[in-house]
Design a protein around this motif. Sequence first.
Motif, short mmCIF file in Angstrom:
data_model
loop_
_atom_site.label_atom_id
_atom_site.label_comp_id
_atom_site.label_asym_id
_atom_site.label_seq_id
_atom_site.Cartn_x
_atom_site.Cartn_y
_atom_site.Cartn_z
N ALA A 76 -36.93 18.58 21.49
CA ALA A 76 -37.41 20.10 21.35
C ALA A 76 -37.45 20.45 19.70
N CYS A 77 -38.34 21.29 19.35
CA CYS A 77 -38.71 21.80 18.23
C CYS A 77 -39.40 23.14 18.17
N GLY A 78 -38.63 24.28 18.16
CA GLY A 78 -39.12 25.42 18.56
C GLY A 78 -40.30 25.97 17.52
N MET A 121 -39.53 29.41 25.81
CA MET A 121 -38.52 27.91 25.57
C MET A 121 -37.81 27.69 26.70
N PRO A 124 -32.02 28.28 28.98
CA PRO A 124 -30.94 27.58 28.09
C PRO A 124 -30.00 26.75 29.19
N ASN A 162 -27.67 24.51 24.80
CA ASN A 162 -28.69 23.34 24.70
C ASN A 162 -30.23 24.01 25.12
N MET A 163 -31.26 23.84 24.20
CA MET A 163 -32.34 24.64 24.28
C MET A 163 -33.38 23.25 24.20
N ASN A 165 -32.44 20.62 23.13
CA ASN A 165 -31.65 19.90 22.16
C ASN A 165 -30.19 20.45 22.03
N HIS A 167 -27.19 22.35 20.37
CA HIS A 167 -26.52 23.40 19.27
C HIS A 167 -25.36 23.88 19.35
N THR A 227 -35.30 26.31 17.67
CA THR A 227 -34.18 26.22 18.73
C THR A 227 -32.76 27.07 18.65
N CYS A 230 -33.06 30.42 19.28
CA CYS A 230 -32.99 30.76 20.66
C CYS A 230 -31.43 30.50 20.92
#
Length: 303
Positions: A76-78, A121, A124, A162-163, A165, A167, A227, A230
């Motif tokens: 993931a990469c927002g 996105m 979550p 987790n989004m 990925n 965090h 992300t 988010c």
Amino acid sequence: MASETRPFLKMNGLGNDFVVWDAREKPLLLGKDVIAALGDRENGIGFDQMITVERSSLGVDAFMRIHNQNGGEVSACGNATRCIGRLLMEEAGKDLVTIETAAGLLHAFDAAGPRSVTVDMGVPRLQWDEIPLAEEFADTRAIELQIGPIDDPILHTPAVVNMGNPHAIFWVKDVEAYDLERIGPLLETHPIFPECANISLAHVFDEDQIRVKVWERGVGLTLACGTAACAVGVAAARDGKTGRKTTIHLPGGPIGIEWRESDGHVLMTGLTEVEYEGEIDLDTLTWRKTGAGDTPLQAGAAS
Ligand SMILES: N[C@H](CCC[C@H](N)C(=O)O)C(=O)O
């Protein structure tokens, strides 16, 4: 054998920057070491992430492959999703596109103003084994993790989200009061995070306004992390620190977050920028600029 030159785009989302390849017609497979060499800001092109746009096997607009600056592939990469969403919308003359990623299908659509894009996105993941964490925690709003002296920790009890990925978010009163370059890598690779983690310092400084500084997994300090924005918006709302609509103020600029009540999806809105067009000789890795990027936005344009 003639060397192969390949065009690329240099883009960024609020300063979080990317080299973007279009591999829908001509596949591109680069090894981890080559990606890291290209990502190097001293001797390569320099980027936070490398994005490869590929055909989607699900028949949606495109598949987006993401590699961090260290060459590792992630899901993931927002900020990049906004950039690719913009490219695909402009190319197809559509105002909504669907991007397949390893973390699922994401929808990007036109938002407030020029070069501003909103991405849905998705939902979550909040369970300990979805982050993932190495051990079970019932309440992921504040897990038992601290750094620094036992009796006087520097940072402690982060929220985890987790989004697509992982965090970890530490609530602080001043995001600049910490040497994130020193403590970021220790937290990124802490054994509680079996897949490592992106590390955010977050300060709720006003009604639904949060200042954030991020140490990104596989990169280091970045000007923005979509992300993470988010994840911080979700963690703050979940813990009653803010409402479900927040503005995340990153060093590179603001990102609007809405953790939608109706379906639990996270909407992320922010700017995108084409910095320049380039081409590279993939045999020698020499590269050059071949075209200009966006003209500067007028001051005060919608973000
Ligand atoms: N460093 C992240 C990937 C890029 C995320 C960031 N650039 C964004 O905009 O979300 C990770 O390893 O999970």
